[in-house]
Scaffold this motif. Structure first.
Motif, PDB file in Angstrom:
ATOM      1  N   HIS A   1       0.833  -1.214   0.000  1.00 50.77           N
ATOM      2  CA  HIS A   1       0.000   0.000   0.000  1.00 50.77           C
ATOM      3  C   HIS A   1       0.862   1.257   0.000  1.00 50.77           C
ATOM      4  O   HIS A   1       0.615   2.185  -0.778  1.00 50.77           O
ATOM      5  CB  HIS A   1      -0.922  -0.019   1.217  1.00 50.77           C
ATOM      6  CG  HIS A   1      -1.818   1.176   1.313  1.00 50.77           C
ATOM      7  ND1 HIS A   1      -2.918   1.346   0.494  1.00 50.77           N
ATOM      8  CD2 HIS A   1      -1.777   2.267   2.128  1.00 50.77           C
ATOM      9  CE1 HIS A   1      -3.519   2.486   0.794  1.00 50.77           C
ATOM     10  NE2 HIS A   1      -2.851   3.058   1.783  1.00 50.77           N
ATOM     11  N   PHE A   2       1.855   1.304   0.885  1.00 52.11           N
ATOM     12  CA  PHE A   2       2.816   2.401   0.892  1.00 52.11           C
ATOM     13  C   PHE A   2       4.110   1.915   0.252  1.00 52.11           C
ATOM     14  O   PHE A   2       4.560   0.794   0.522  1.00 52.11           O
ATOM     15  CB  PHE A   2       3.117   2.871   2.323  1.00 52.11           C
ATOM     16  CG  PHE A   2       1.944   3.462   3.055  1.00 52.11           C
ATOM     17  CD1 PHE A   2       1.328   4.615   2.604  1.00 52.11           C
ATOM     18  CD2 PHE A   2       1.461   2.862   4.218  1.00 52.11           C
ATOM     19  CE1 PHE A   2       0.249   5.163   3.287  1.00 52.11           C
ATOM     20  CE2 PHE A   2       0.392   3.392   4.907  1.00 52.11           C
ATOM     21  CZ  PHE A   2      -0.232   4.554   4.443  1.00 52.11           C
ATOM     22  N   SER A   3       4.704   2.728  -0.578  1.00 49.45           N
ATOM     23  CA  SER A   3       5.997   2.377  -1.148  1.00 49.45           C
ATOM     24  C   SER A   3       7.073   2.471  -0.063  1.00 49.45           C
ATOM     25  O   SER A   3       6.857   3.064   1.006  1.00 49.45           O
ATOM     26  CB  SER A   3       6.353   3.331  -2.290  1.00 49.45           C
ATOM     27  OG  SER A   3       6.588   4.646  -1.775  1.00 49.45           O
ATOM     28  N   LYS A   4       8.236   1.909  -0.341  1.00 43.54           N
ATOM     29  CA  LYS A   4       9.321   2.011   0.639  1.00 43.54           C
ATOM     30  C   LYS A   4       9.664   3.471   0.890  1.00 43.54           C
ATOM     31  O   LYS A   4       9.879   3.870   2.049  1.00 43.54           O
ATOM     32  CB  LYS A   4      10.560   1.246   0.166  1.00 43.54           C
ATOM     33  CG  LYS A   4      11.724   1.416   1.134  1.00 43.54           C
ATOM     34  CD  LYS A   4      12.927   0.554   0.808  1.00 43.54           C
ATOM     35  CE  LYS A   4      14.060   0.836   1.795  1.00 43.54           C
ATOM     36  NZ  LYS A   4      15.236  -0.027   1.589  1.00 43.54           N
ATOM     37  N   ARG A   5       9.724   4.266  -0.142  1.00 46.91           N
ATOM     38  CA  ARG A   5      10.060   5.682   0.046  1.00 46.91           C
ATOM     39  C   ARG A   5       9.031   6.363   0.943  1.00 46.91           C
ATOM     40  O   ARG A   5       9.397   7.152   1.826  1.00 46.91           O
ATOM     41  CB  ARG A   5      10.140   6.391  -1.302  1.00 46.91           C
ATOM     42  CG  ARG A   5      10.482   7.864  -1.176  1.00 46.91           C
ATOM     43  CD  ARG A   5      10.734   8.510  -2.516  1.00 46.91           C
ATOM     44  NE  ARG A   5      11.063   9.912  -2.373  1.00 46.91           N
ATOM     45  CZ  ARG A   5      11.432  10.712  -3.369  1.00 46.91           C
ATOM     46  NH1 ARG A   5      11.530  10.216  -4.592  1.00 46.91           N
ATOM     47  NH2 ARG A   5      11.718  11.983  -3.157  1.00 46.91           N
ATOM     48  N   GLU A   6       7.756   6.069   0.738  1.00 50.85           N
ATOM     49  CA  GLU A   6       6.727   6.665   1.583  1.00 50.85           C
ATOM     50  C   GLU A   6       6.882   6.235   3.034  1.00 50.85           C
ATOM     51  O   GLU A   6       6.724   7.050   3.958  1.00 50.85           O
ATOM     52  CB  GLU A   6       5.341   6.276   1.064  1.00 50.85           C
ATOM     53  CG  GLU A   6       4.967   6.936  -0.243  1.00 50.85           C
ATOM     54  CD  GLU A   6       3.667   6.395  -0.822  1.00 50.85           C
ATOM     55  OE1 GLU A   6       2.881   7.188  -1.382  1.00 50.85           O
ATOM     56  OE2 GLU A   6       3.441   5.161  -0.728  1.00 50.85           O
ATOM     57  N   LEU A   7       7.200   4.967   3.260  1.00 49.49           N
ATOM     58  CA  LEU A   7       7.370   4.468   4.623  1.00 49.49           C
ATOM     59  C   LEU A   7       8.536   5.167   5.314  1.00 49.49           C
ATOM     60  O   LEU A   7       8.422   5.577   6.474  1.00 49.49           O
ATOM     61  CB  LEU A   7       7.602   2.954   4.598  1.00 49.49           C
ATOM     62  CG  LEU A   7       6.406   2.105   4.158  1.00 49.49           C
ATOM     63  CD1 LEU A   7       6.846   0.667   3.915  1.00 49.49           C
ATOM     64  CD2 LEU A   7       5.291   2.151   5.202  1.00 49.49           C
ATOM     65  N   LEU A   8       9.650   5.319   4.608  1.00 53.00           N
ATOM     66  CA  LEU A   8      10.803   5.984   5.210  1.00 53.00           C
ATOM     67  C   LEU A   8      10.524   7.459   5.458  1.00 53.00           C
ATOM     68  O   LEU A   8      10.953   8.021   6.474  1.00 53.00           O
ATOM     69  CB  LEU A   8      12.034   5.816   4.325  1.00 53.00           C
ATOM     70  CG  LEU A   8      12.553   4.391   4.155  1.00 53.00           C
ATOM     71  CD1 LEU A   8      13.801   4.382   3.270  1.00 53.00           C
ATOM     72  CD2 LEU A   8      12.853   3.739   5.495  1.00 53.00           C
TER      73      LEU A   8
END
Length: 352
Positions: A212-219
């Motif tokens: 749902h969230f990309s890795k970039r969004e999570l970071l």
């Protein structure tokens, strides 16, 4: 470009353009390097070690202590994966055996996350853990990847409803460990182009391709939390989950003075870029923690020491059974003043 079809009779062109159809299964391909290079294999760390990131719940303290004594590990921080009463029992299990050699970090309990009073419940849980000796609290990658709120929406890492928990950690003077996201390869298709194909095939549940969230969004969400809570000490586990992008790690540490990183389970990434990794250690020597995140074994710790203490070339990295990628690593040969900090001194500041 040379047209090799017109030079098919030339032996040199035929040699350099030849391709093979491989039928050997990838899992059976286990090449042995013929490289002749210097090899240093330290049996004990140069200075006493605090392993700040490990998981000992299933192990017996006496057996772990035997390994520790054999290779110079003075203390291990067990990040228990238990919650509630089981977490308290796990703290007691190791603390009662030897409080000078073992410490515990608690695990974020998401049970009842759909309750309207979940934040208040969590604050009480946190107080109870600390009262029983917990030295911190860990938020795992399930936050952002699988935890949902009462409406069924994925709970963002920077959700304001969690803010009082981070503030409470500052009040209790304990650090918050954040394992946010995972290696880049875990967010890519598991196909022939994925450099960690074998690992992800062995652990299909580690693939978050299409999350749902990309890795970039999570970071970015994680970094927002760190920025909002400057009085809270954060530990961004596994080289801040940016072992493939040390420029981002550098920016994180430069921007937020309240964050540490640990190197647990990421020598595979650091060791294949030894120049950049060494520069990171030297620049942020006061904010990098030693951690293994692997079953305590003498051979495992000694590979960590070889990576940190020597300039050896092209050797095996410590890993789990399926390994993390088909490459070898190089030592970063850290000076003694940096080794002391990474091995022990930085962790001591967090274990008061």
């Amino acid at each position: 470009m040379i047209d090799s079809t017109k030079t098919v009779d030339d032996k040199f062109i035929a040699m350099v353009t030849a391709k093979a159809e491989i039928t050997l299964p990838l899992g059976q391909f286990q090449p042995v390097s013929t490289l002749v290079a210097e090899s240093h294999r330290p049996e004990r760390a140069r200075f006493p070690v605090i392993d700040y990131h490990n998981h000992l719940d299933a192990l017996e303290p006496a057996e772990v202590l035997r390994v520790m004594d054999a290779c110079g590990v003075d203390r291990i921080v067990n990040i228990t994966m238990q919650t509630g009463d089981n977490a308290i029992r796990m703290i007691d299990k190791f603390c009662s055996f030897d409080a000078n050699r073992f410490a515990t970090i608690g695990w974020m309990d998401w049970s009842g996350v759909d309750r309207p009073d979940f934040t208040e419940v969590t604050l009480r849980r946190l107080e109870r853990l600390v009262a029983h000796g917990a030295k911190g609290i860990k938020f795992w990658k399930d936050l952002g990847l699988s935890v949902r709120d009462a409406e069924g929406n994925f709970l963002r890492i920077d959700d304001e409803r969690l803010a009082p928990i981070f503030d409470k950690a500052a009040e209790l003077k304990i650090p918050v460990m954040l394992h946010t996201a995972d290696p880049d390869a875990f967010f890519l298709p598991v196909d022939a182009r994925n450099e960690r194909y074998e690992e992800l095939t062995a652990h299909p549940d580690w693939s978050f391709y299409g999350s749902h969230f990309s890795k970039r969004e999570l970071l970015d969400q994680r970094d927002q939390v760190i920025a909002r809570h400057p009085q809270t000490t954060f530990i961004a586990a596994h080289v801040a989950e940016c072992g493939e992008n040390l420029a981002r790690v550098t920016n994180l540490l430069e921007t937020h003075t309240n964050v540490y990183i640990d190197i647990s389970a990421r020598t595979s990434e650091l060791g294949r870029q030894p120049y950049s990794a060494r520069a990171l250690f030297l620049k942020f020597a006061d904010r990098i923690l030693f951690g293994a995140d692997l079953i305590p074994e003498e051979s495992m710790y000694r590979l960590y020491y070889r990576f940190l203490e020597t300039a050896d070339e092209y050797f095996e990295y410590p890993s789990h059974a399926s390994r993390q990628g088909r490459w070898e690593i190089y030592g970063v040969n850290l000076p003694d003043d940096v080794l002391r900090k990474v091995y022990r001194e930085n962790a001591l500041r967090l274990l008061v």
